[in-house]
Every structure is written in structure tokens, then in C-alpha cells.
Design a protein around this motif. Structure first.
Motif, PDB file in Angstrom:
ATOM      1  N   ILE A  55       0.835  -1.208   0.000  1.00 46.61           N
ATOM      2  CA  ILE A  55       0.000   0.000   0.000  1.00 46.61           C
ATOM      3  C   ILE A  55       0.868   1.256   0.000  1.00 46.61           C
ATOM      4  O   ILE A  55       0.569   2.243  -0.683  1.00 46.61           O
ATOM      5  CB  ILE A  55      -0.939   0.007   1.221  1.00 46.61           C
TER       6      ILE A  55
ATOM      7  N   HIS B 254      -7.728   1.024   6.516  1.00 49.15           N
ATOM      8  CA  HIS B 254      -8.080   2.305   5.895  1.00 49.15           C
ATOM      9  C   HIS B 254      -8.580   2.059   4.479  1.00 49.15           C
ATOM     10  O   HIS B 254      -9.627   2.577   4.063  1.00 49.15           O
ATOM     11  CB  HIS B 254      -6.841   3.217   5.890  1.00 49.15           C
ATOM     12  N   LEU B 255      -7.846   1.240   3.723  1.00 52.25           N
ATOM     13  CA  LEU B 255      -8.263   0.962   2.352  1.00 52.25           C
ATOM     14  C   LEU B 255      -9.570   0.181   2.299  1.00 52.25           C
ATOM     15  O   LEU B 255     -10.342   0.326   1.342  1.00 52.25           O
ATOM     16  CB  LEU B 255      -7.166   0.210   1.609  1.00 52.25           C
TER      17      LEU B 255
ATOM     18  N   GLU C  17     -12.130   2.798   2.315  1.00 52.03           N
ATOM     19  CA  GLU C  17     -12.150   3.521   1.048  1.00 52.03           C
ATOM     20  C   GLU C  17     -12.771   2.681  -0.064  1.00 52.03           C
ATOM     21  O   GLU C  17     -13.505   3.190  -0.918  1.00 52.03           O
ATOM     22  CB  GLU C  17     -10.726   3.929   0.660  1.00 52.03           C
ATOM     23  N   MET C  18     -12.491   1.395  -0.045  1.00 50.06           N
ATOM     24  CA  MET C  18     -13.088   0.504  -1.034  1.00 50.06           C
ATOM     25  C   MET C  18     -14.594   0.417  -0.857  1.00 50.06           C
ATOM     26  O   MET C  18     -15.357   0.408  -1.836  1.00 50.06           O
ATOM     27  CB  MET C  18     -12.469  -0.892  -0.935  1.00 50.06           C
TER      28      MET C  18
ATOM     29  N   PHE D 290      -3.258  -1.320  -5.384  1.00 53.41           N
ATOM     30  CA  PHE D 290      -3.435  -0.321  -4.335  1.00 53.41           C
ATOM     31  C   PHE D 290      -3.035   1.075  -4.804  1.00 53.41           C
ATOM     32  O   PHE D 290      -3.594   2.068  -4.341  1.00 53.41           O
ATOM     33  CB  PHE D 290      -2.641  -0.712  -3.091  1.00 53.41           C
TER      34      PHE D 290
ATOM     35  N   LEU E 257      -6.021   2.540  -6.399  1.00 56.11           N
ATOM     36  CA  LEU E 257      -7.051   2.888  -5.418  1.00 56.11           C
ATOM     37  C   LEU E 257      -6.675   4.117  -4.619  1.00 56.11           C
ATOM     38  O   LEU E 257      -7.501   5.017  -4.413  1.00 56.11           O
ATOM     39  CB  LEU E 257      -7.284   1.696  -4.478  1.00 56.11           C
ATOM     40  N   THR E 258      -5.426   4.193  -4.157  1.00 52.54           N
ATOM     41  CA  THR E 258      -5.024   5.350  -3.350  1.00 52.54           C
ATOM     42  C   THR E 258      -5.026   6.633  -4.174  1.00 52.54           C
ATOM     43  O   THR E 258      -5.314   7.709  -3.659  1.00 52.54           O
ATOM     44  CB  THR E 258      -3.620   5.126  -2.753  1.00 52.54           C
TER      45      THR E 258
END
Length: 331
Positions: free
Chosen positions: A109, A173-174, A177-178, A319, A322-323
Motif C-alpha cells: 500500500i 483504511h483501504l 475507502e473501497m 493499491f 485505489l489510493t
């Protein structure tokens, strides 16, 4: 004259033979020293503080390796910068197999979150083995009126709902967010310094819900202090078999299963990587190890070095996308 020359020749041959005999043990000893691994104590660097799941895994593996090798295995915690400090230290270490790095999915990540890592996660390490998977779980406190994921998301109709995680850039955290991305629901992220503090505030009602590791929540769930709504893995967890996955609840393309494994500095001899993979694979087959880790919510596994490399590289790319979409980059 001929006799003297003959004796001189014989003497030279004898001296050469003696020199060869004296030199051979030294060569053989040097070769033996190089071929024996480990030849000195091995350090496993953990990029998180003591007491967490990654630290626990490293210590269990270290104990098992120490028994096999009759050589000290030291677990050294080097936390900070979401694991980047410890990773940079190992990347700069001698590539002789005596300094290893214990990591989880945060390692994949970080490249999408931090613009300056100080190392290349794909080029500066030699993956050894993935030893375990563990999902995160979405939880609410026992006094919460929410009992399902649907009810939790319904709260967002009136505005964003806060969720706790184990820290900025963590898999938890992800996970939030997902969920926000897949459901198009506004969620306000509240980062904590670890899963323990997040769990405490969720139980106290300071934050309505949160994503934490299943290991950190399991004991409180068993005692009725927390209510689990969903797990992030592709299949249900053996330790929470009644808790559905996000996919089962209709969240499409949702999978975030956290892996744990060992890396070595790039350039470590392939023979050492192979030896470590084989020995750790055997350790992960031990019933005692499997039982202990499964009771903590881990699913043990045994990958090849190549398989683990593909997992890491694929997650770094996944990742990063996504980030970037979530705007999580840190200078």
C-alpha cells in the motif's frame, strides 16, 4: 651435477606437494563457511511495534527457525512511517540472508501513499514466502442499533458516517475507502494509532463503526462487546463462520485479504532464498503452528518465492490505483 639437479627437482616437487596439502584445508574450510547458512545470528525486522499480529508471526517463525538452526534468531522492531523505516533499513542491509523483513499488505500500500519511500519495493527486495492471510472485519459496538451492513450504510443517507481504522494507509483504511467507492456512500475516515485504540473507541461509542483486523476484534466479539457486520476476505473466516463477506452482501469486486510474509534484500543468493522457503514451508505445516495461528484468525499458507513476488507486485499496482482515486498520497 646430474645427481644434484635430480635431488633439487625432487625437493621442489616435495615442497609443492606440502604447500598444496597445507593450502587445501584452508580452501575447503572457506568453501564450507560460505556454504553453511546461517553462519551467524539472523535478524527479522518487523516494521510495527511489539504486540501486533505481524510481530507475533515473526516471533513464532523466529522461535521455530532457532530450534531448527541452533542459531539465534532476533526479532527487531523498527516501526515508523507506516513501515517504511524498517523496510529501508533492510533494503540497505547485506544481502547474505542474515537480515530479513517481516511485512504485511501495508508494504504494497505504501508505494501508492508515499511519494518518497527511500527504496524501490519491487527491485530492492527478494520475496521469500507468504505464510498467512487474515481479513479485516467491519464492527460496531454492542450498544449500537446497527446490526447489518445495510443498516450501517443507511446512516449515510443523512450525511457521511465516520469509520475508524488502524491508521492512515493501513489495509483497514483501504477497506473503508473501497467500501465508500463500491457503494458510492460518503464515509469519513478516523485513523488511529493501531487497531487496539480503534477497537476501544468503537466499543465506547466514540466512533460508530470501524475496520480492524479480525485478530484484534475476535475476543471482544466472542464476549459480546462488539458486533461484526462483514469480513473483507473472499471467503468467510473460520473463526467467524457466521459473519458474511462483503461480496455475499452484494458489494461487487470487493476483496481485501491481508497477507504476511518474509523478504530479503535484493541480491540475496537464490540458494539461501530457496533454503528459507523450504524450511519455512515445513514450519507452516506443523500442526502446533497452524492451530495457534488459526485460533488468532489467520489462515496459514505456503507460497513459493515466485508466487509471493507476483502477489506483492500485483497488490502494489492495485493499491496504487485505489489510493490515487481516493487522494491518499502523502508527500
Amino acid at each position: 651435477m646430474k645427481a644434484k639437479a635430480l635431488w633439487a627437482g625432487l625437493a621442489a616437487v616435495a615442497l609443492s606437494a606440502l604447500a598444496a596439502l597445507a593450502w587445501r584445508p584452508q580452501v575447503e574450510a572457506a568453501a564450507t563457511t560460505q556454504d553453511i547458512y546461517p553462519s551467524k545470528p539472523v535478524t527479522i525486522v518487523v516494521t510495527f511495534p511489539p504486540g501486533g499480529g505481524t510481530d507475533l508471526l515473526a516471533r513464532k517463525l523466529g522461535e521455530a527457525l532457532e530450534q531448527r538452526w541452533r542459531q539465534p534468531v532476533i526479532v527487531e522492531n523498527r516501526p515508523g512511517a507506516s513501515g517504511n523505516i524498517g523496510a529501508r533499513y533492510v533494503a540497505d542491509s547485506h544481502a547474505d540472508g542474515h537480515t530479513l523483513l517481516m511485512v504485511n499488505s501495508s508494504f504494497a500500500i505504501n508505494p501508492g501513499v508515499y511519494r518518497q519511500l527511500g527504496f524501490d519495493p519491487k527491485k530492492d527486495f527478494a520475496p521469500i514466502i507468504n505464510v498467512a492471510w487474515i481479513p479485516s472485519v467491519l464492527i460496531v459496538g454492542e450498544r449500537s442499533s446497527v446490526n447489518t451492513l445495510e443498516q450501517a450504510l443507511a446512516q449515510t443517507q443523512a450525511g457521511s458516517v465516520a469509520y475508524a481504522s488502524c491508521g492512515n494507509g493501513t489495509p483497514q483504511h483501504l477497506a473503508g475507502e473501497m467500501l465508500a467507492e463500491r457503494t458510492q456512500q460518503p464515509l469519513l475516515h478516523i485513523p488511529y494509532r493501531g487497531c487496539g485504540p480503534a477497537v476501544s473507541d468503537i466499543m465506547a461509542g466514540q466512533v460508530p463503526m470501524g475496520f480492524v483486523t479480525i485478530a484484534s476484534a475476535m475476543g471482544f466479539v466472542q464476549h459480546g462487546k462488539l458486533k461484526p457486520l462483514a469480513v473483507t476476505s473472499p471467503t468467510r473466516s473460520p473463526v467467524m463462520p457466521d459473519v458474511p463477506t462483503m461480496a455475499e452482501l452484494g458489494i461487487k469486486d470487493y476483496e481485501l485479504n491481508q497477507w504476511h510474509g518474509l523478504l530479503a534484500p535484493a541480491g540475496t543468493p537464490s540458494a539461501i532464498i530457496t533454503q528459507l522457503n523450504q524450511e519455512l514451508s515445513q514450519i507452516m505445516q506443523q500442526e502446533k503452528i497452524q492451530h495457534e495461528l488459526q485460533n488468532l484468525g489467520y489462515t496459514t499458507t505456503r507460497s513459493t518465492a515466485d508466487e509471493f513476488t507476483r502477489i506483492i507486485h500485483a497488490d502494489i499496482d492495485r493499491f496504487a490505483a485505489l489510493t490515487q482515486r481516493a487522494g491518499l498520497q502523502i508527500n
